[in-house]
Design an enzyme around this catalytic site. Structure first.
Site, PDB file in Angstrom:
ATOM      1  CE1 TYR A  78       1.033 -12.905   5.414  1.00 25.75           C
ATOM      2  CE2 TYR A  78       2.500 -11.032   5.124  1.00 25.75           C
ATOM      3  CZ  TYR A  78       1.784 -11.876   5.950  1.00 25.75           C
ATOM      4  OH  TYR A  78       1.814 -11.697   7.309  1.00 25.75           O
TER       5      TYR A  78
ATOM      6  CD  GLU B   1       4.097  -9.901   9.386  1.00 22.37           C
ATOM      7  OE1 GLU B   1       3.286  -9.876   8.421  1.00 22.37           O
ATOM      8  OE2 GLU B   1       4.324  -8.934  10.108  1.00 22.37           O
TER       9      GLU B   1
ATOM     10  CD  GLU C 240       5.052  -5.787   6.018  1.00 21.44           C
ATOM     11  OE1 GLU C 240       4.055  -5.049   5.857  1.00 21.44           O
ATOM     12  OE2 GLU C 240       5.063  -6.981   5.691  1.00 21.44           O
TER      13      GLU C 240
ATOM     14  CG  ASP D 135      -3.565  -5.570   9.086  1.00 21.19           C
ATOM     15  OD1 ASP D 135      -4.751  -5.200   9.114  1.00 21.19           O
ATOM     16  OD2 ASP D 135      -3.223  -6.766   8.960  1.00 21.19           O
TER      17      ASP D 135
HETATM   18  C1  BDP Z   1       2.126  -7.613   7.017  1.00 23.22           C
HETATM   19  C2  BDP Z   1       2.163  -6.736   8.261  1.00 23.22           C
HETATM   20  C3  BDP Z   1       1.203  -7.198   9.339  1.00 23.22           C
HETATM   21  C4  BDP Z   1      -0.138  -7.529   8.706  1.00 23.22           C
HETATM   22  C5  BDP Z   1       0.050  -8.648   7.715  1.00 23.22           C
HETATM   23  C6  BDP Z   1      -1.255  -9.085   7.053  1.00 23.22           C
HETATM   24  O1  BDP Z   1       3.472  -6.691   8.797  1.00 23.22           O
HETATM   25  O2  BDP Z   1       1.077  -6.195  10.315  1.00 23.22           O
HETATM   26  O3  BDP Z   1      -1.102  -7.847   9.655  1.00 23.22           O
HETATM   27  O4  BDP Z   1       0.908  -8.175   6.708  1.00 23.22           O
HETATM   28  O5  BDP Z   1      -1.602  -8.512   6.029  1.00 23.22           O
HETATM   29  O6  BDP Z   1       2.329  -6.865   5.917  1.00 23.22           O
HETATM   30  O7  BDP Z   1      -1.922  -9.949   7.572  1.00 23.22           O
END
Ligand code: BDP
Length: 642
Positions: free
Chosen positions: A513, A549, A444, A201
């Site tokens: 997330y 993240e 990932e 991404d």
């Molecule tokens: C994670 C990835 C990252 C993406 C992020 C996203 O590690 O590179 O930019 O999600 O979706 O899965 O913002």
């Protein structure tokens, strides 16, 4: 050491191939590969060494039909245009944004005539994304695969003196499933749902992203490699220096000096081409984020009393380890407060922009961050030198993003070979930076079940995938520990990924997330899932956890009184909620927000205007509400501890 690794990884690849009933095949190379050893010491200007930065305006020509090699473009580009180096080509020239095919760069330069006597001359590229072939004066020098890491060639015998030398490099960045990072995959997590299609991404910016150096080292004898590791006992610090040299001198010395000018000198005696010494520093000043104290370490080769080569490094004395649920820096628990970042700026693309680099450090300090991850590739060398100076901790990540373990065995095998190479390159390049505390060998790696177009697989297929993944990732972690026992090693786990893949990690690093890609807009549910999963992971793996993240996209200037995705309030609330939950878990050793700043991506439905907007700063580094929140929480929080 590198040979041991090679043979281990060959066995591993052979096992994969045999297990899957395929025979191995080596990839033919028409151009030699550069030696990884040649990137261990960054070109340096000192009394004995020289360097010349070739940054500037180069000739450039795209080659969509790939006719350049047949037509001998290495003898001169037929219709060149101008391009700035460093800088991605994509946004410098109109109608090239999505062009990832073959492109040619060319520059003509004199080599200073003072380098002619007793100097060996090299040519070093900081980063060519992704595949590069290099010529000097029309003669092939070699090729290199993989962006974001340097490569160098010896050119001593090929230099023309008192006239111009033509340097030509062909670069292409085709997105292919057997590359690292992994390009287009029909059933990858991102599938063919983005354009240009890749299994990661961030925009596949292409070209020469970092400085190109001509450099020289003394021919009769020179230092080839220095590895510094540090420890301390009570108030005595120890800098251990391992040195490799070439040439017929047998003695040298290591001089350690502090800013007050105090010097410690330790003689060096080589056995063959290698030597190791310990320098003891009484009343040592340890390196840590509050006080990033650096010592100058000068290594010299001596002929009698005369220095014939020298190299100067700056290092900090510090230790890093994991004990129970804590990451210990100098024996004290450390909590990482930071970000995942990108090298990304309008028009420069992924090309190094030093004012932005400095600004980013300034902003990290402004809001009380103490760390970042080089997601998802090693950054420019200047970033690490700055982190050493400013006391910012780095999780150094190699470019292995988008890995999968369920496609063709040849593709898996090829990615493993590339990962082995990139891991060696990254550690060789970055091993002497006190700021680097942990290697991340992948971001990932994803099971098939996360794929975009997955058809139900069999249990056998799932078992096989798990076996391959664990062996692949386990081998990379072991290699990292073997190459550098002084640091931690991990990889970053994807949401929904199997916990068993992470068993060999020193620290559990995860991206989550809840509240964005799942439990959309439902904070209460997101909080419950997140807290519950953390406890389960810790219970299963019993290691410190770092959230590498978490975050939400926010369009700068978009506001809402109720929870609404893409508003600045939603992003701020989500970050706040995650930080609150993490504060209740003593085993959480770090919280790194995704992302530091908004960045360019491929085009996709999820990515308005081809941007990932999870930055707490905009792409031009203006704060969103979340940045102020972090400043409040982190600047208050850090009073008195790092
Ligand atoms: C994670 C990835 C990252 C993406 C992020 C996203 O590690 O590179 O930019 O999600 O979706 O899965 O913002």
């Amino acid at each position: 050491m590198i040979d041991v690794m090679k043979s281990r990884s060959c066995c591993f690849l052979l096992l994969i191939a045999l297990a899957l009933g395929y025979s191995t095949s080596m990839y033919a190379t028409e151009f030699p590969k550069p030696s990884i050893k040649d990137i261990s010491l960054y070109p340096q200007q000192n009394t004995h060494r020289n360097r010349l930065d070739l940054s500037g305006i180069w000739n450039f020509q795209v080659d969509p039909q790939e006719q350049g090699e047949d037509e001998g473009w290495f003898n001169g580009l037929p219709q060149p245009t101008s391009i700035a180096v460093p800088g991605s080509w994509n946004d410098q020239l109109e109608n090239q944004h999505n062009y990832l095919g073959c492109s040619w760069y060319e520059i003509e330069t004199f080599v200073p005539s003072t380098w002619k006597n007793d100097q060996e001359i090299g040519l070093r590229f900081g980063s060519a994304v992704y595949m590069a072939k290099v010529w000097l004066n029309g003669q092939p020098l070699g090729q290199h695969e993989g962006g974001h890491l340097p490569f160098a060639f010896s050119i001593t015998d090929k230099v023309k003196w008192n006239e111009k030398n033509r340097i030509t490099i062909m670069v292409e960045n085709k997105q292919q499933p057997d590359r690292v990072p992994t390009g287009a995959l029909v059933d990858g997590a991102l599938g063919s749902q983005n354009y240009p299609s890749s299994n990661y991404d961030f925009f596949p910016f292409s070209g020469l992203h970092r400085s190109v150096w001509l450099y020289s080292v003394p021919k009769t004898a020179h230092i080839n490699d220095i590895t510094l590791t540090t420890t301390f006992h009570g108030s005595t610090g120890i800098i251990h220096a391992q040195i490799e040299k070439a040439g017929n001198v047998q003695t040298g010395r290591v001089v350690v000096s502090d800013k007050a000018g105090k010097q410690l000198v330790v003689p060096v005696k080589f056995r063959g081409n290698e030597a190791a010494v310990d320098v003891e520093i009484l009343n040592v000043k340890l390196w840590n984020p509050d006080s990033p104290f650096l010592y100058d370490v000068t290594v010299e080769l001596l002929n009698g009393n005369n220095a014939v080569d020298s190299y100067i490094l700056q290092t900090g004395v510090r230790t890093i380890e994991v004990k129970d649920d804590d990451i210990l820096l100098n024996g004290k628990p450390i909590h990482l407060r930071g970000f995942g970042k990108h090298e990304d700026f309008p028009i420069f693309g992924r090309g190094v922009v030093q004012p932005v680099m400095i600004k980013d450090f300034s902003l990290m300090k402004w809001l009380g961050a103490n760390s970042f991850r080089t997601s998802h590739y090693p950054y420019d060398e200047s970033v690490y030198a700055e982190a050493d100076k400013q006391g910012i901790l780095i999780i150094d990540e190699m470019p292995s993003v988008g890995l999968v373990f369920y496609d063709q065995p040849e593709a898996i095998q090829r990615r493993k070979e590339l990962c082995d190479q990139m891991l060696q390159e990254m550690i060789t390049r970055d091993k002497n930076h006190p700021s680097v505390i942990m290697w991340s060998v992948a971001n990932e790696p994803s099971p098939r079940t996360l794929g975009a177009n997955v058809l139900a697989g069999t249990n056998d297929a799932a078992d096989q995938e798990n076996r391959i993944a664990k062996e692949f990732l386990g081998d990379l972690l072991h290699q990292a520990k073997r190459l550098d026992p002084s640091r931690l090693a991990t990889f970053v786990g994807v949401m929904g990924g199997p916990a068993q893949w992470m068993e060999e990690c020193d620290v559990i690093a995860i991206n989550r997330y809840y509240g964005w890609y799942t439990s959309i807009g439902n904070f209460a549910m997101a909080e419950r899932y997140f807290g519950g999963e953390l406890d389960k992971l810790h219970n299963d793996l019993k290691k410190p956890i770092v959230l590498t993240e978490f975050g939400a996209d926010a369009i700068a200037g978009s506001h809402a009184t109720e929870d609404e995705m893409f508003s600045e309030e939603y992003q701020q609330k989500m970050i706040n909620a995650y930080l609150d939950i993490a504060n209740t878990k003593s085993y959480v050793s770090g919280m790194m927000i995704w992302a530091f700043a908004d960045f360019k991506t491929a085009q996709a439905l999820m990515r308005v205007r081809a941007m990932n907007l999870k930055g707490v700063f905009t792409q031009d580094r203006k704060p969103k509400m979340a940045a102020w929140l972090l400043k409040k929480r982190w600047v208050d929080e850090i009073q008195g501890n790092y």
